[in-house]
Design a protein around this motif. Sequence first.
Motif, PDB file in Angstrom:
ATOM      1  N   VAL A   1       0.842  -1.197   0.000  1.00 21.47           N
ATOM      2  CA  VAL A   1       0.000   0.000   0.000  1.00 21.47           C
ATOM      3  C   VAL A   1       0.879   1.250   0.000  1.00 21.47           C
ATOM      4  CG1 VAL A   1      -1.823   1.261   1.198  1.00 21.47           C
ATOM      5  CG2 VAL A   1      -1.795  -1.242   1.242  1.00 21.47           C
ATOM      6  N   ALA A   2       0.603   2.153  -0.925  1.00 15.71           N
ATOM      7  CA  ALA A   2       1.374   3.398  -1.013  1.00 15.71           C
ATOM      8  C   ALA A   2       1.005   4.321   0.143  1.00 15.71           C
ATOM      9  CB  ALA A   2       1.096   4.092  -2.339  1.00 15.71           C
ATOM     10  N   PRO A   3       1.937   5.124   0.620  1.00 11.79           N
ATOM     11  CA  PRO A   3       1.652   6.039   1.734  1.00 11.79           C
ATOM     12  C   PRO A   3       0.839   7.261   1.327  1.00 11.79           C
ATOM     13  CG  PRO A   3       3.898   6.351   0.968  1.00 11.79           C
ATOM     14  CD  PRO A   3       3.353   5.179   0.202  1.00 11.79           C
ATOM     15  N   MET A   4       0.583   7.430   0.024  1.00 15.03           N
ATOM     16  CA  MET A   4      -0.167   8.593  -0.455  1.00 15.03           C
ATOM     17  C   MET A   4      -0.895   8.219  -1.736  1.00 15.03           C
ATOM     18  SD  MET A   4       2.874  10.901  -2.174  1.00 15.03           S
ATOM     19  CE  MET A   4       3.981  10.676  -0.781  1.00 15.03           C
ATOM     20  N   SER A   5      -1.892   9.023  -2.095  1.00 18.43           N
ATOM     21  CA  SER A   5      -2.573   8.824  -3.368  1.00 18.43           C
ATOM     22  C   SER A   5      -1.851   9.620  -4.445  1.00 18.43           C
ATOM     23  CB  SER A   5      -4.031   9.278  -3.268  1.00 18.43           C
ATOM     24  OG  SER A   5      -4.101  10.662  -2.966  1.00 18.43           O
ATOM     25  N   GLY A   6      -1.952   9.182  -5.679  1.00 16.52           N
ATOM     26  CA  GLY A   6      -1.283   9.868  -6.773  1.00 16.52           C
ATOM     27  C   GLY A   6      -1.080   8.921  -7.933  1.00 16.52           C
ATOM     28  N   TYR A   7      -0.036   9.183  -8.716  1.00 17.90           N
ATOM     29  CA  TYR A   7       0.254   8.285  -9.826  1.00 17.90           C
ATOM     30  C   TYR A   7       1.744   7.956  -9.848  1.00 17.90           C
ATOM     31  CZ  TYR A   7       1.832  12.486 -12.325  1.00 17.90           C
ATOM     32  OH  TYR A   7       2.479  13.637 -12.695  1.00 17.90           O
ATOM     33  N   ILE A   8       2.056   6.784 -10.406  1.00 14.09           N
ATOM     34  CA  ILE A   8       3.432   6.292 -10.437  1.00 14.09           C
ATOM     35  C   ILE A   8       4.166   6.926 -11.613  1.00 14.09           C
ATOM     36  CG2 ILE A   8       4.884   4.250 -10.694  1.00 14.09           C
ATOM     37  CD1 ILE A   8       2.590   2.634  -9.449  1.00 14.09           C
ATOM     38  N   SER A   9       5.281   7.582 -11.332  1.00 18.70           N
ATOM     39  CA  SER A   9       6.059   8.231 -12.385  1.00 18.70           C
ATOM     40  C   SER A   9       7.282   7.416 -12.794  1.00 18.70           C
ATOM     41  CB  SER A   9       6.514   9.622 -11.926  1.00 18.70           C
ATOM     42  OG  SER A   9       7.382   9.519 -10.805  1.00 18.70           O
ATOM     43  N   LYS A  10       7.700   6.481 -11.926  1.00 23.00           N
ATOM     44  CA  LYS A  10       8.891   5.690 -12.242  1.00 23.00           C
ATOM     45  C   LYS A  10       8.860   4.382 -11.462  1.00 23.00           C
ATOM     46  CE  LYS A  10      13.955   6.034 -12.423  1.00 23.00           C
ATOM     47  NZ  LYS A  10      15.135   6.878 -12.076  1.00 23.00           N
ATOM     48  N   ILE A  11       9.202   3.278 -12.126  1.00 20.72           N
ATOM     49  CA  ILE A  11       9.279   1.963 -11.489  1.00 20.72           C
ATOM     50  C   ILE A  11      10.735   1.515 -11.488  1.00 20.72           C
ATOM     51  CG2 ILE A  11       8.585  -0.461 -11.636  1.00 20.72           C
ATOM     52  CD1 ILE A  11       5.984   0.442 -12.895  1.00 20.72           C
ATOM     53  N   ASN A  12      11.239   1.165 -10.306  1.00 20.20           N
ATOM     54  CA  ASN A  12      12.659   0.847 -10.156  1.00 20.20           C
ATOM     55  C   ASN A  12      12.920  -0.639  -9.913  1.00 20.20           C
ATOM     56  OD1 ASN A  12      13.226   3.683 -10.253  1.00 20.20           O
ATOM     57  ND2 ASN A  12      12.650   3.824  -8.098  1.00 20.20           N
TER      58      ASN A  12
ATOM     59  N   GLY B   1      11.222 -10.857 -10.121  1.00 21.90           N
ATOM     60  CA  GLY B   1      12.316 -11.682  -9.624  1.00 21.90           C
ATOM     61  C   GLY B   1      13.372 -10.909  -8.867  1.00 21.90           C
ATOM     62  N   MET B   2      13.263  -9.601  -8.837  1.00 15.29           N
ATOM     63  CA  MET B   2      14.251  -8.775  -8.147  1.00 15.29           C
ATOM     64  C   MET B   2      14.025  -8.834  -6.642  1.00 15.29           C
ATOM     65  SD  MET B   2      14.862  -4.681  -8.663  1.00 15.29           S
ATOM     66  CE  MET B   2      15.855  -3.728  -7.528  1.00 15.29           C
ATOM     67  N   TYR B   3      15.115  -8.914  -5.881  1.00 12.97           N
ATOM     68  CA  TYR B   3      15.029  -8.923  -4.425  1.00 12.97           C
ATOM     69  C   TYR B   3      14.870  -7.482  -3.935  1.00 12.97           C
ATOM     70  CZ  TYR B   3      16.270  -9.531   0.481  1.00 12.97           C
ATOM     71  OH  TYR B   3      16.258  -9.516   1.854  1.00 12.97           O
ATOM     72  N   ALA B   4      13.801  -7.228  -3.192  1.00 13.14           N
ATOM     73  CA  ALA B   4      13.501  -5.872  -2.719  1.00 13.14           C
ATOM     74  C   ALA B   4      14.184  -5.626  -1.386  1.00 13.14           C
ATOM     75  CB  ALA B   4      11.994  -5.680  -2.585  1.00 13.14           C
ATOM     76  N   GLN B   5      15.254  -4.869  -1.418  1.00  9.93           N
ATOM     77  CA  GLN B   5      15.951  -4.506  -0.195  1.00  9.93           C
ATOM     78  C   GLN B   5      15.331  -3.248   0.405  1.00  9.93           C
ATOM     79  OE1 GLN B   5      20.227  -4.370  -0.653  1.00  9.93           O
ATOM     80  NE2 GLN B   5      20.193  -5.872  -2.315  1.00  9.93           N
ATOM     81  N   SER B   6      15.468  -3.099   1.702  1.00 11.94           N
ATOM     82  CA  SER B   6      14.868  -1.959   2.392  1.00 11.94           C
ATOM     83  C   SER B   6      15.495  -0.632   1.975  1.00 11.94           C
ATOM     84  CB  SER B   6      15.006  -2.134   3.910  1.00 11.94           C
ATOM     85  OG  SER B   6      16.379  -2.253   4.275  1.00 11.94           O
ATOM     86  N   SER B   7      16.703  -0.676   1.423  1.00  5.55           N
ATOM     87  CA  SER B   7      17.395   0.555   1.029  1.00  5.55           C
ATOM     88  C   SER B   7      17.068   0.984  -0.400  1.00  5.55           C
ATOM     89  CB  SER B   7      18.912   0.358   1.164  1.00  5.55           C
ATOM     90  OG  SER B   7      19.353  -0.721   0.340  1.00  5.55           O
ATOM     91  N   ILE B   8      16.267   0.182  -1.110  1.00  7.22           N
ATOM     92  CA  ILE B   8      15.957   0.466  -2.512  1.00  7.22           C
ATOM     93  C   ILE B   8      14.545   1.037  -2.633  1.00  7.22           C
ATOM     94  CG2 ILE B   8      15.609  -0.548  -4.801  1.00  7.22           C
ATOM     95  CD1 ILE B   8      17.721  -2.594  -4.155  1.00  7.22           C
ATOM     96  N   SER B   9      14.419   2.107  -3.384  1.00  9.46           N
ATOM     97  CA  SER B   9      13.105   2.681  -3.677  1.00  9.46           C
ATOM     98  C   SER B   9      12.472   1.888  -4.813  1.00  9.46           C
ATOM     99  CB  SER B   9      13.251   4.155  -4.076  1.00  9.46           C
ATOM    100  OG  SER B   9      12.025   4.669  -4.539  1.00  9.46           O
ATOM    101  N   LEU B  10      11.307   1.292  -4.555  1.00  7.24           N
ATOM    102  CA  LEU B  10      10.664   0.459  -5.563  1.00  7.24           C
ATOM    103  C   LEU B  10      10.048   1.290  -6.686  1.00  7.24           C
ATOM    104  CD1 LEU B  10       8.894  -2.203  -3.310  1.00  7.24           C
ATOM    105  CD2 LEU B  10      11.119  -2.354  -4.452  1.00  7.24           C
TER     106      LEU B  10
END
Length: 219
Positions: free
Chosen positions: A25-36, A40-49
Amino acid sequence: KQLSFLGISTANMSPSTIKQQIAIVAPMSGYISKINFHNGMYAQSSISLMDIISSEHLHLELDVFEKDIANIKKGQKISYTVPALGQSVYYGTVEVIGKEFNINSKTIRVHGHLEGTKPTFLKDLFINAKIYLNNEESLALPEEAIIKDGANSFIYVANEKLNDKEIEFEKIAVVTGATDNGFTAVKLIDTIPDGMQIVTKGAYYVYAQSKAGELEHEH
Protein backbone atom coordinates in the motif's frame (compact mmCIF):
# COMPACT_ATOMS: atom_id res chain seq x y z
CA LYS A 1 5.77 -7.38 14.29
CA GLN A 2 7.52 -7.71 10.93
CA LEU A 3 4.21 -8.79 9.38
CA SER A 4 2.50 -5.67 10.70
CA PHE A 5 5.15 -3.56 8.99
CA LEU A 6 4.01 -5.16 5.72
CA GLY A 7 0.39 -4.27 6.42
CA ILE A 8 -0.62 -7.83 7.35
CA SER A 9 -2.99 -8.19 10.29
CA THR A 10 -2.17 -11.15 12.52
CA ALA A 11 -5.44 -10.94 14.47
CA ASN A 12 -7.41 -13.12 12.07
CA MET A 13 -4.53 -15.07 10.55
CA SER A 14 -5.12 -18.77 9.91
CA PRO A 15 -3.82 -21.39 7.45
CA SER A 16 -6.77 -20.64 5.15
CA THR A 17 -6.03 -16.90 4.99
CA ILE A 18 -2.32 -17.19 4.23
CA LYS A 19 -1.49 -16.08 0.67
CA GLN A 20 1.60 -16.27 -1.50
CA GLN A 21 1.31 -12.61 -2.46
CA ILE A 22 0.78 -9.45 -0.44
CA ALA A 23 -0.40 -6.01 -1.49
CA ILE A 24 1.97 -3.10 -0.96
CA VAL A 25 0.00 0.00 0.00
CA ALA A 26 1.37 3.40 -1.01
CA PRO A 27 1.65 6.04 1.73
CA MET A 28 -0.17 8.59 -0.45
CA SER A 29 -2.57 8.82 -3.37
CA GLY A 30 -1.28 9.87 -6.77
CA TYR A 31 0.25 8.28 -9.83
CA ILE A 32 3.43 6.29 -10.44
CA SER A 33 6.06 8.23 -12.39
CA LYS A 34 8.89 5.69 -12.24
CA ILE A 35 9.28 1.96 -11.49
CA ASN A 36 12.66 0.85 -10.16
CA PHE A 37 12.16 -2.94 -9.96
CA HIS A 38 11.44 -5.95 -12.18
CA ASN A 39 10.06 -9.46 -11.72
CA GLY A 40 12.32 -11.68 -9.62
CA MET A 41 14.25 -8.78 -8.15
CA TYR A 42 15.03 -8.92 -4.43
CA ALA A 43 13.50 -5.87 -2.72
CA GLN A 44 15.95 -4.51 -0.20
CA SER A 45 14.87 -1.96 2.39
CA SER A 46 17.40 0.55 1.03
CA ILE A 47 15.96 0.47 -2.51
CA SER A 48 13.11 2.68 -3.68
CA LEU A 49 10.66 0.46 -5.56
CA MET A 50 8.84 3.27 -7.35
CA ASP A 51 8.35 7.03 -7.43
CA ILE A 52 4.87 8.35 -6.68
CA ILE A 53 3.70 11.89 -7.39
CA SER A 54 0.92 13.06 -5.11
CA SER A 55 -2.02 14.58 -6.97
CA GLU A 56 -2.93 16.55 -3.83
CA HIS A 57 0.17 18.74 -3.77
CA LEU A 58 0.81 19.73 -7.37
CA HIS A 59 2.35 23.15 -7.88
CA LEU A 60 3.75 25.39 -10.59
CA GLU A 61 7.47 25.99 -11.04
CA LEU A 62 8.12 29.18 -12.99
CA ASP A 63 11.47 30.57 -14.10
CA VAL A 64 11.48 34.38 -13.82
CA PHE A 65 14.25 36.50 -15.34
CA GLU A 66 16.44 38.43 -12.91
CA LYS A 67 15.32 41.82 -14.29
CA ASP A 68 11.70 41.00 -13.37
CA ILE A 69 12.10 39.26 -10.02
CA ALA A 70 11.93 42.51 -7.99
CA ASN A 71 8.33 42.96 -9.17
CA ILE A 72 7.19 39.51 -8.01
CA LYS A 73 5.37 39.30 -4.66
CA LYS A 74 3.71 36.47 -2.76
CA GLY A 75 -0.03 36.30 -3.43
CA GLN A 76 0.06 37.73 -6.96
CA LYS A 77 -2.30 36.07 -9.42
CA ILE A 78 -1.02 33.65 -12.07
CA SER A 79 -2.72 32.55 -15.27
CA TYR A 80 -1.26 29.70 -17.29
CA THR A 81 -1.89 27.40 -20.21
CA VAL A 82 -0.56 23.91 -20.94
CA PRO A 83 0.24 23.87 -24.70
CA ALA A 84 0.26 20.07 -24.82
CA LEU A 85 -3.32 19.97 -23.48
CA GLY A 86 -4.90 22.79 -25.49
CA GLN A 87 -5.55 26.50 -24.98
CA SER A 88 -7.64 26.38 -21.78
CA VAL A 89 -6.57 28.99 -19.21
CA TYR A 90 -6.04 28.02 -15.56
CA TYR A 91 -5.18 30.08 -12.49
CA GLY A 92 -2.99 30.09 -9.42
CA THR A 93 -1.09 32.37 -7.03
CA VAL A 94 2.56 33.04 -6.24
CA GLU A 95 3.47 31.17 -3.06
CA VAL A 96 7.28 31.00 -2.76
CA ILE A 97 9.99 33.10 -4.41
CA GLY A 98 13.25 31.20 -4.65
CA LYS A 99 16.55 32.47 -3.25
CA GLU A 100 18.86 30.68 -5.68
CA PHE A 101 19.96 32.30 -8.94
CA ASN A 102 20.44 30.07 -12.00
CA ILE A 103 23.58 31.38 -13.69
CA ASN A 104 22.96 29.52 -16.96
CA SER A 105 19.39 30.68 -17.61
CA LYS A 106 19.65 33.98 -15.65
CA THR A 107 16.43 33.12 -13.83
CA ILE A 108 15.05 32.57 -10.33
CA ARG A 109 12.53 29.82 -9.56
CA VAL A 110 9.06 30.90 -8.38
CA HIS A 111 6.59 28.37 -6.95
CA GLY A 112 2.86 28.83 -7.46
CA HIS A 113 -0.19 27.16 -5.90
CA LEU A 114 -3.05 26.01 -8.13
CA GLU A 115 -6.54 27.45 -7.79
CA GLY A 116 -9.91 26.36 -9.15
CA THR A 117 -10.06 23.88 -12.02
CA LYS A 118 -6.79 22.01 -12.55
CA PRO A 119 -5.54 20.44 -15.80
CA THR A 120 -4.40 16.83 -16.08
CA PHE A 121 -0.76 17.37 -15.21
CA LEU A 122 2.19 15.23 -16.18
CA LYS A 123 5.51 15.58 -14.40
CA ASP A 124 7.81 18.24 -15.93
CA LEU A 125 5.16 19.28 -18.47
CA PHE A 126 5.91 22.69 -20.03
CA ILE A 127 3.49 25.56 -19.33
CA ASN A 128 3.13 29.19 -20.41
CA ALA A 129 2.40 31.43 -17.43
CA LYS A 130 1.75 35.10 -16.70
CA ILE A 131 2.11 36.76 -13.30
CA TYR A 132 -0.14 39.78 -12.69
CA LEU A 133 1.75 42.49 -10.83
CA ASN A 134 -1.39 44.19 -9.49
CA ASN A 135 -5.13 43.64 -9.24
CA GLU A 136 -6.22 46.87 -10.91
CA GLU A 137 -9.10 46.63 -13.36
CA SER A 138 -9.36 48.73 -16.51
CA LEU A 139 -11.40 48.97 -19.69
CA ALA A 140 -9.94 46.72 -22.38
CA LEU A 141 -10.81 46.79 -26.07
CA PRO A 142 -9.80 44.63 -29.05
CA GLU A 143 -6.64 45.95 -30.69
CA GLU A 144 -8.54 46.47 -33.95
CA ALA A 145 -10.87 48.95 -32.21
CA ILE A 146 -8.00 51.36 -31.43
CA ILE A 147 -6.71 53.72 -34.11
CA LYS A 148 -3.18 55.09 -33.84
CA ASP A 149 -2.47 58.36 -35.60
CA GLY A 150 1.10 59.36 -34.91
CA ALA A 151 1.52 59.80 -31.16
CA ASN A 152 -2.25 59.91 -30.61
CA SER A 153 -4.71 57.07 -30.14
CA PHE A 154 -8.48 57.15 -30.39
CA ILE A 155 -11.55 54.98 -30.82
CA TYR A 156 -14.81 55.48 -32.68
CA VAL A 157 -18.25 55.51 -31.11
CA ALA A 158 -21.47 55.34 -33.12
CA ASN A 159 -25.15 55.95 -32.52
CA GLU A 160 -27.63 53.14 -32.98
CA LYS A 161 -29.18 52.98 -36.44
CA LEU A 162 -32.75 54.29 -36.24
CA ASN A 163 -35.32 54.53 -39.05
CA ASP A 164 -32.69 53.64 -41.68
CA LYS A 165 -30.83 56.89 -41.03
CA GLU A 166 -27.09 57.09 -41.56
CA ILE A 167 -24.94 56.09 -38.63
CA GLU A 168 -22.98 58.94 -37.10
CA PHE A 169 -19.43 58.32 -35.87
CA GLU A 170 -17.47 60.31 -33.34
CA LYS A 171 -13.82 60.06 -32.28
CA ILE A 172 -12.91 59.64 -28.61
CA ALA A 173 -9.28 60.16 -27.58
CA VAL A 174 -7.79 57.42 -25.38
CA VAL A 175 -4.55 56.60 -23.60
CA THR A 176 -3.46 53.02 -24.23
CA GLY A 177 -1.92 50.64 -21.72
CA ALA A 178 -0.73 47.06 -21.77
CA THR A 179 -1.81 44.59 -24.46
CA ASP A 180 -2.61 40.96 -23.70
CA ASN A 181 -4.21 38.25 -25.83
CA GLY A 182 -5.41 40.72 -28.46
CA PHE A 183 -6.90 43.23 -25.99
CA THR A 184 -5.43 46.59 -24.98
CA ALA A 185 -6.17 48.50 -21.77
CA VAL A 186 -7.45 52.02 -22.48
CA LYS A 187 -8.30 55.12 -20.48
CA LEU A 188 -10.92 57.40 -22.01
CA ILE A 189 -9.96 61.08 -22.28
CA ASP A 190 -13.53 62.15 -23.12
CA THR A 191 -16.86 60.78 -21.94
CA ILE A 192 -18.82 58.64 -24.37
CA PRO A 193 -22.06 60.49 -25.27
CA ASP A 194 -25.34 58.91 -24.26
CA GLY A 195 -26.74 56.50 -26.82
CA MET A 196 -23.36 55.91 -28.46
CA GLN A 197 -21.58 52.56 -28.57
CA ILE A 198 -17.91 51.74 -29.07
CA VAL A 199 -17.03 50.46 -32.54
CA THR A 200 -15.07 47.26 -31.95
CA LYS A 201 -15.01 45.99 -35.56
CA GLY A 202 -14.29 47.90 -38.75
CA ALA A 203 -12.77 50.91 -36.99
CA TYR A 204 -9.95 51.18 -39.54
CA TYR A 205 -12.51 51.14 -42.35
CA VAL A 206 -14.31 54.07 -40.73
CA TYR A 207 -10.95 55.83 -40.30
CA ALA A 208 -10.03 55.25 -43.97
CA GLN A 209 -13.41 56.57 -45.12
CA SER A 210 -13.05 59.66 -42.96
CA LYS A 211 -9.58 60.36 -44.39
CA ALA A 212 -10.93 59.89 -47.92
CA GLY A 213 -13.70 62.36 -47.14
CA GLU A 214 -11.15 64.91 -45.92
CA LEU A 215 -9.19 64.59 -49.18
CA GLU A 216 -12.34 65.03 -51.28
CA HIS A 217 -13.24 68.10 -49.24
CA GLU A 218 -9.79 69.59 -49.89
CA HIS A 219 -10.30 69.21 -53.66
